[in-house]
Design a protein around this motif. Structure first.
Motif, PDB file in Angstrom:
ATOM      1  N   ASN A  40       0.828  -1.195   0.000  1.00  0.00           N
ATOM      2  CA  ASN A  40       0.000   0.000   0.000  1.00  0.00           C
ATOM      3  C   ASN A  40       0.867   1.250   0.000  1.00  0.00           C
ATOM      4  OD1 ASN A  40      -2.533  -1.308   0.185  1.00  0.00           O
ATOM      5  ND2 ASN A  40      -2.190  -1.666   2.358  1.00  0.00           N
ATOM      6  N   VAL A  41       0.496   2.209  -0.827  1.00  0.00           N
ATOM      7  CA  VAL A  41       1.143   3.516  -0.816  1.00  0.00           C
ATOM      8  C   VAL A  41       0.215   4.471  -0.082  1.00  0.00           C
ATOM      9  CG1 VAL A  41       2.070   5.402  -2.194  1.00  0.00           C
ATOM     10  CG2 VAL A  41       2.284   3.041  -3.005  1.00  0.00           C
ATOM     11  N   ARG A  42       0.750   5.135   0.947  1.00  0.00           N
ATOM     12  CA  ARG A  42      -0.075   5.982   1.799  1.00  0.00           C
ATOM     13  C   ARG A  42       0.413   7.425   1.771  1.00  0.00           C
ATOM     14  NH1 ARG A  42      -2.849   2.621   5.719  1.00  0.00           N
ATOM     15  NH2 ARG A  42      -2.241   0.446   5.487  1.00  0.00           N
ATOM     16  N   VAL A  43      -0.475   8.323   2.215  1.00  0.00           N
ATOM     17  CA  VAL A  43      -0.076   9.712   2.394  1.00  0.00           C
ATOM     18  C   VAL A  43       0.424   9.882   3.821  1.00  0.00           C
ATOM     19  CG1 VAL A  43      -1.636  10.587   0.648  1.00  0.00           C
ATOM     20  CG2 VAL A  43      -2.452  10.344   2.987  1.00  0.00           C
ATOM     21  N   HIS A  44       0.860  11.085   4.178  1.00  0.00           N
ATOM     22  CA  HIS A  44       1.457  11.322   5.485  1.00  0.00           C
ATOM     23  C   HIS A  44       0.436  11.145   6.598  1.00  0.00           C
ATOM     24  CE1 HIS A  44       3.514  13.678   8.702  1.00  0.00           C
ATOM     25  NE2 HIS A  44       4.547  13.065   8.185  1.00  0.00           N
ATOM     26  N   LYS A  45       0.937  10.894   7.812  1.00  0.00           N
ATOM     27  CA  LYS A  45       0.069  10.593   8.959  1.00  0.00           C
ATOM     28  C   LYS A  45      -0.883  11.734   9.291  1.00  0.00           C
ATOM     29  CE  LYS A  45       3.584  11.970  12.368  1.00  0.00           C
ATOM     30  NZ  LYS A  45       4.400  11.487  13.503  1.00  0.00           N
ATOM     31  N   ASP A  46      -0.540  12.974   8.878  1.00  0.00           N
ATOM     32  CA  ASP A  46      -1.451  14.088   9.117  1.00  0.00           C
ATOM     33  C   ASP A  46      -2.773  13.876   8.399  1.00  0.00           C
ATOM     34  OD1 ASP A  46       0.449  15.261  10.651  1.00  0.00           O
ATOM     35  OD2 ASP A  46       1.167  16.642   9.096  1.00  0.00           O
ATOM     36  N   ASN A  47      -2.745  13.030   7.367  1.00  0.00           N
ATOM     37  CA  ASN A  47      -3.967  12.669   6.650  1.00  0.00           C
ATOM     38  C   ASN A  47      -4.414  11.259   7.020  1.00  0.00           C
ATOM     39  OD1 ASN A  47      -4.344  15.049   5.027  1.00  0.00           O
ATOM     40  ND2 ASN A  47      -2.510  14.439   3.932  1.00  0.00           N
ATOM     41  N   TYR A  48      -4.046  10.854   8.253  1.00  0.00           N
ATOM     42  CA  TYR A  48      -4.442   9.564   8.807  1.00  0.00           C
ATOM     43  C   TYR A  48      -3.945   8.374   7.994  1.00  0.00           C
ATOM     44  CZ  TYR A  48      -7.544  12.827  11.143  1.00  0.00           C
ATOM     45  OH  TYR A  48      -8.027  13.891  11.848  1.00  0.00           O
ATOM     46  N   ARG A  49      -2.812   8.580   7.328  1.00  0.00           N
ATOM     47  CA  ARG A  49      -2.206   7.504   6.533  1.00  0.00           C
ATOM     48  C   ARG A  49      -3.211   6.882   5.560  1.00  0.00           C
ATOM     49  NH1 ARG A  49       1.511   4.323  10.965  1.00  0.00           N
ATOM     50  NH2 ARG A  49       3.068   5.936  11.237  1.00  0.00           N
ATOM     51  N   LYS A  50      -3.922   7.698   4.911  1.00  0.00           N
ATOM     52  CA  LYS A  50      -4.898   7.244   3.923  1.00  0.00           C
ATOM     53  C   LYS A  50      -4.207   6.464   2.809  1.00  0.00           C
ATOM     54  CE  LYS A  50      -8.137   9.028   0.486  1.00  0.00           C
ATOM     55  NZ  LYS A  50      -8.704  10.265  -0.122  1.00  0.00           N
ATOM     56  N   ILE A  51      -4.750   5.309   2.459  1.00  0.00           N
ATOM     57  CA  ILE A  51      -4.209   4.517   1.364  1.00  0.00           C
ATOM     58  C   ILE A  51      -4.556   5.210   0.052  1.00  0.00           C
ATOM     59  CG2 ILE A  51      -4.304   2.326   0.132  1.00  0.00           C
ATOM     60  CD1 ILE A  51      -4.910   0.965   2.770  1.00  0.00           C
ATOM     61  N   VAL A  52      -3.536   5.533  -0.744  1.00  0.00           N
ATOM     62  CA  VAL A  52      -3.771   6.221  -2.011  1.00  0.00           C
ATOM     63  C   VAL A  52      -3.581   5.320  -3.215  1.00  0.00           C
ATOM     64  CG1 VAL A  52      -3.233   8.491  -1.089  1.00  0.00           C
ATOM     65  CG2 VAL A  52      -1.396   7.090  -2.027  1.00  0.00           C
ATOM     66  N   PRO A  68      13.615   9.240   3.556  1.00  0.00           N
ATOM     67  CA  PRO A  68      12.795   8.689   4.633  1.00  0.00           C
ATOM     68  C   PRO A  68      11.507   9.502   4.746  1.00  0.00           C
ATOM     69  CG  PRO A  68      15.073   8.970   5.348  1.00  0.00           C
ATOM     70  CD  PRO A  68      14.949   9.666   4.024  1.00  0.00           C
ATOM     71  N   ALA A  69      10.409   8.839   5.041  1.00  0.00           N
ATOM     72  CA  ALA A  69       9.146   9.558   5.196  1.00  0.00           C
ATOM     73  C   ALA A  69       9.244  10.496   6.392  1.00  0.00           C
ATOM     74  CB  ALA A  69       7.999   8.566   5.379  1.00  0.00           C
ATOM     75  N   PRO A  70       8.814  11.744   6.273  1.00  0.00           N
ATOM     76  CA  PRO A  70       8.917  12.719   7.366  1.00  0.00           C
ATOM     77  C   PRO A  70       8.242  12.235   8.640  1.00  0.00           C
ATOM     78  CG  PRO A  70       8.289  13.794   5.320  1.00  0.00           C
ATOM     79  CD  PRO A  70       8.215  12.316   5.063  1.00  0.00           C
ATOM     80  N   GLY A  71       8.990  12.237   9.744  1.00  0.00           N
ATOM     81  CA  GLY A  71       8.432  11.851  11.030  1.00  0.00           C
ATOM     82  C   GLY A  71       8.185  10.369  11.197  1.00  0.00           C
ATOM     83  N   GLU A  72       8.700   9.539  10.264  1.00  0.00           N
ATOM     84  CA  GLU A  72       8.472   8.105  10.306  1.00  0.00           C
ATOM     85  C   GLU A  72       9.795   7.356  10.421  1.00  0.00           C
ATOM     86  OE1 GLU A  72       5.551   6.750  10.417  1.00  0.00           O
ATOM     87  OE2 GLU A  72       4.227   8.376   9.784  1.00  0.00           O
ATOM     88  N   THR A  73       9.764   6.173  11.023  1.00  0.00           N
ATOM     89  CA  THR A  73      10.960   5.331  11.109  1.00  0.00           C
ATOM     90  C   THR A  73      10.846   4.078  10.263  1.00  0.00           C
ATOM     91  OG1 THR A  73      10.082   4.231  13.088  1.00  0.00           O
ATOM     92  CG2 THR A  73      11.517   6.158  13.422  1.00  0.00           C
ATOM     93  N   GLU A  74       9.632   3.611  10.000  1.00  0.00           N
ATOM     94  CA  GLU A  74       9.421   2.364   9.263  1.00  0.00           C
ATOM     95  C   GLU A  74       8.884   2.590   7.857  1.00  0.00           C
ATOM     96  OE1 GLU A  74      10.487  -0.450  10.507  1.00  0.00           O
ATOM     97  OE2 GLU A  74      11.125   0.657  12.281  1.00  0.00           O
ATOM     98  N   TRP A  75       8.864   3.847   7.419  1.00  0.00           N
ATOM     99  CA  TRP A  75       8.297   4.162   6.122  1.00  0.00           C
ATOM    100  C   TRP A  75       9.278   5.000   5.316  1.00  0.00           C
ATOM    101  CZ3 TRP A  75       3.113   2.731   4.855  1.00  0.00           C
ATOM    102  CH2 TRP A  75       2.436   2.104   5.903  1.00  0.00           C
ATOM    103  N   ILE A  76       9.244   4.846   3.995  1.00  0.00           N
ATOM    104  CA  ILE A  76      10.063   5.666   3.111  1.00  0.00           C
ATOM    105  C   ILE A  76       9.169   6.382   2.105  1.00  0.00           C
ATOM    106  CG2 ILE A  76      12.118   4.210   3.317  1.00  0.00           C
ATOM    107  CD1 ILE A  76      11.401   3.030   0.550  1.00  0.00           C
ATOM    108  N   TRP A  77       9.647   7.523   1.606  1.00  0.00           N
ATOM    109  CA  TRP A  77       8.895   8.301   0.628  1.00  0.00           C
ATOM    110  C   TRP A  77       9.355   7.897  -0.761  1.00  0.00           C
ATOM    111  CZ3 TRP A  77       4.788  11.057   2.052  1.00  0.00           C
ATOM    112  CH2 TRP A  77       4.152  11.840   1.087  1.00  0.00           C
ATOM    113  N   ILE A  78       8.409   7.631  -1.644  1.00  0.00           N
ATOM    114  CA  ILE A  78       8.737   7.150  -2.990  1.00  0.00           C
ATOM    115  C   ILE A  78       8.002   7.961  -4.050  1.00  0.00           C
ATOM    116  CG2 ILE A  78       9.085   4.802  -2.122  1.00  0.00           C
ATOM    117  CD1 ILE A  78       6.373   4.082  -3.466  1.00  0.00           C
ATOM    118  N   LYS A  79       8.497   7.883  -5.278  1.00  0.00           N
ATOM    119  CA  LYS A  79       7.800   8.383  -6.449  1.00  0.00           C
ATOM    120  C   LYS A  79       7.671   7.234  -7.434  1.00  0.00           C
ATOM    121  CE  LYS A  79       8.982  13.289  -6.234  1.00  0.00           C
ATOM    122  NZ  LYS A  79       9.547  14.460  -6.965  1.00  0.00           N
ATOM    123  N   TYR A  80       6.611   7.239  -8.213  1.00  0.00           N
ATOM    124  CA  TYR A  80       6.394   6.149  -9.155  1.00  0.00           C
ATOM    125  C   TYR A  80       5.524   6.626 -10.307  1.00  0.00           C
ATOM    126  CZ  TYR A  80       2.114   5.652  -6.338  1.00  0.00           C
ATOM    127  OH  TYR A  80       0.942   5.883  -5.674  1.00  0.00           O
TER     128      TYR A  80
END
Length: 254
Positions: A40-52, A68-80
């Motif tokens: 699942n690719v999600r948005v940032h936690k400020d948007n409740y980690r909505k699955i996009v 690295p995803a901002p404010g996260e330790t187990e998530w990375i930010w990607i483009k596709y």
């Protein structure tokens, strides 16, 4: 007797000009390794980690690691890239239109997967990558990826330039690996072949057309795999601004 259709995927990713983020992997391409076959690719936690979106390895989808995803330790930010719905023998992506974060446990970086052993043909024009992971398998029966590189005849092809002289296309296809001028002694990829006992896969010509000046340095090119059915080729040329052509799956149904 049960007949099973099995898809064999050979994916090639190329970076001809890329500015790397400090501390990131040499090759930023990633693939899904989760047993479910998707992440699942999600948005940032400020948007409740909505699955996009979902990226699905079995469809040949790829992504590029950004940070690295901002404010996260187990998530990375990607483009596709935006997915294409039509079923083609290959998919060629040239832009990264979508982005989000994905869990690190469900993905793997291409250059960190088990690697094939590189070598060159006797004439020096072909790069050969062999799966030597199982020494019990006879050499002649081991999987191989062969990249044929030959002198280019692009100088005789039809070229299109803009008003400022920028080279746009050669034979109506965007060129990769060169600037506005064709260098003397230029080479290009003529074919990419996967050889396996009883089966194989070949990138159709349109998928690799106008890939010029491919690296012959094994520090900048490699073949890795998740398994016998998901094999990945990556190559790096040049440096500078982000300009990433992505070549998605070339598959053969069995």
């Amino acid at each position: 007797m049960i007949s099973v259709n099995k898809a064999l995927y050979l994916s090639a990713f190329s970076i001809f000009s890329l500015a790397f983020v400090k501390g990131q992997n040499k090759v930023p391409f990633g693939v899904v390794k989760a047993e479910e076959g998707y992440a699942n690719v999600r948005v940032h936690k400020d948007n409740y980690r909505k699955i996009v979106d979902k990226i699905r390895m079995r469809k040949g989808d790829v992504f590029v690691y950004v940070k690295p995803a901002p404010g996260e330790t187990e998530w990375i930010w990607i483009k596709y890239p935006e997915k294409q719905d039509d079923d083609k023998p290959f998919v060629r992506y040239e832009t990264l239109d979508k982005e989000g974060m994905v869990n690190k446990e469900r993905i793997a970086f291409v250059d960190q997967l088990p690697a094939y052993t590189p070598s060159k043909s006797k004439n020096g024009r072909s790069l050969i990558f062999t799966d030597n992971s199982d020494p019990k398998i006879p050499t002649a029966q081991r999987s191989k990826v062969v990249i044929d590189v030959y002198p280019s005849n692009a100088g005789y092809r039809k070229k299109e330039k803009d008003s400022e002289g920028k080279l746009l296309t050669i034979d109506k296809v965007k060129p990769w690996g060169i600037g506005n001028d064709l260098p003397e002694g230029m080479t290009e990829i003529k074919s990419i072949r996967l050889q396996q006992p009883g089966r194989g896969s070949v990138f159709v010509r349109e998928a690799i057309k106008n890939m010029f000046q491919p690296t012959m340095d094994f520090n900048n090119i490699g073949v890795t795999s998740l398994d016998n059915d998901n094999i990945f080729l990556y190559m790096i040329n040049g440096s500078g601004n982000i300009d990433i052509p992505l070549y998605g799956r070339s598959k053969r149904e069995e």
